[in-house]
Design a protein around this motif. Structure first.
Motif, PDB file in Angstrom:
ATOM      1  N   LYS A 156      37.193  49.487  39.973  1.00  0.00           N
ATOM      2  CA  LYS A 156      38.200  48.761  39.183  1.00  0.00           C
ATOM      3  C   LYS A 156      38.771  47.562  39.932  1.00  0.00           C
TER       4      LYS A 156
ATOM      5  N   SER B  55      35.532  42.733  37.457  1.00  0.00           N
ATOM      6  CA  SER B  55      35.064  42.804  36.076  1.00  0.00           C
ATOM      7  C   SER B  55      34.082  41.669  35.855  1.00  0.00           C
TER       8      SER B  55
ATOM      9  N   LYS C 237      39.929  41.506  40.246  1.00  0.00           N
ATOM     10  CA  LYS C 237      41.102  41.997  39.528  1.00  0.00           C
ATOM     11  C   LYS C 237      42.319  42.232  40.420  1.00  0.00           C
TER      12      LYS C 237
END
Length: 308
Positions: free
Chosen positions: A191, A194, A290
């Motif tokens: 995470k 992206s 991110k």
């Protein structure tokens, strides 16, 4: 192929673990700088002291200067594969983590007590399209720090992707492929990254949208590139609001506004006789980091790599 390369990365990592101090020598470009950052992070995690130098090229003179300092171990990143003979001749104990065409294509890669060579070309992986220097060094670093309990060390996949983009490994296919994509997916699973198809112009995070078009060069926008007034007129003509509290950037737009701009740009280019293969370069896969602040150059892999 990649599985065999990972096994050899572990052997190179074993060689690094046996030292308490290392000299990192890396190429002075985006791929080399990110490679150095990746291995430096791994060395810190492993408790190994290190110093770093950067070279534009690595010839016999540069290698002789390195040899004169008598370092216990040299880790070459994003360079070194073309001068393996010189490294051995000068008696430098080294790990070479590189993606350029090597001076030898022996399979399996040569390894002795004083030299371990990690290069995608030796495993049937393209070093110009499928794995960059930073990606190669990511595999090495990941092997090194697994024993430290940092198998998914955050930040390293991002650096590897920035290095690959800086090396233009995404351009031909419009996206990262091969082993680069494996690293990209690790970052996405963590995470911290992206990826999505988007306008490929530089400055989506930072430039007002009319400036984004004005400075577009790949592809060149006929009648728009270099003409601020024409860009403003174009955007207003398709109903795009340019200002809120500040000049709006690409990241400030709604999805339907982005789609309207892209489709209008394509139509604009077609009516001016621009061939289809050049239009394809307008939209490519874009990589977002991110954990970096939105609206900064560090948020976008392309902008980040250009800073380096």
């Amino acid at each position: 192929m990649l599985s065999e390369m990972k096994k050899h990365a572990e052997r190179c990592a074993d060689m690094i673990r046996r030292t308490s101090e290392a000299l990192v020598v890396s190429h002075i470009d985006a791929d080399g700088l990110t490679s150095a950052a990746i291995i430096a992070t791994a060395l810190e995690d492993a408790g190994i002291e290190y110093s770093t130098i950067f070279e534009k090229q690595l010839g016999k003179d540069e290698l002789s200067e390195i040899a004169d300092t008598n370092p216990p171990l040299v880790i070459f990143t994003d360079l070194g594969s073309g001068v393996l003979g010189n490294i051995k001749e000068l008696g430098i104990t080294a790990v070479v983590s590189d993606h350029h065409q090597p001076s030898t294509t022996d399979t399996p890669p040569p390894r002795d007590e004083h030299l371990c060579h990690l290069n995608p070309h030796l495993f049937g992986i393209s070093g110009s399209r499928e794995l960059s220097g930073s990606g190669t060094t990511f595999l090495l670093a990941r092997s090194l720090i697994q024993a430290q309990g940092h198998d998914n060390r955050r930040g390293l996949p991002c650096l590897a992707v920035v290095g690959a983009v800086g090396d233009l490994q995404h351009v031909k296919e419009g996206r990262l492929t091969g082993a680069n994509r494996t690293i990209l997916k690790i970052g996405a699973q963590n995470k911290e990254l992206s990826y999505t198809p988007d306008l490929a112009f530089f400055g989506k995070q930072t430039r007002p949208i009319f400036k984004l078009l004005e400075y577009a060069t790949d592809p060149y926008l006929t009648g728009l590139t270099g003409n601020e007034d024409a860009c403003i007129t174009f955007l207003k003509g398709i109903g795009i609001r340019l200002q809120g509290e500040r000049w709006r950037r690409w990241i400030d737009l709604e999805e339907n506004e982005k789609q309207k701009i892209v489709s209008s740009l394509i139509q604009h280019q077609i009516t001016r006789g621009i061939p289809a293969h050049r239009l394809q370069r307008m939209v490519q896969e874009v990589y977002t980091l991110k954990n970096e602040n939105e609206g900064t150059e560090l948020r976008d892999a392309q902008e980040y790599s250009t800073l380096l």
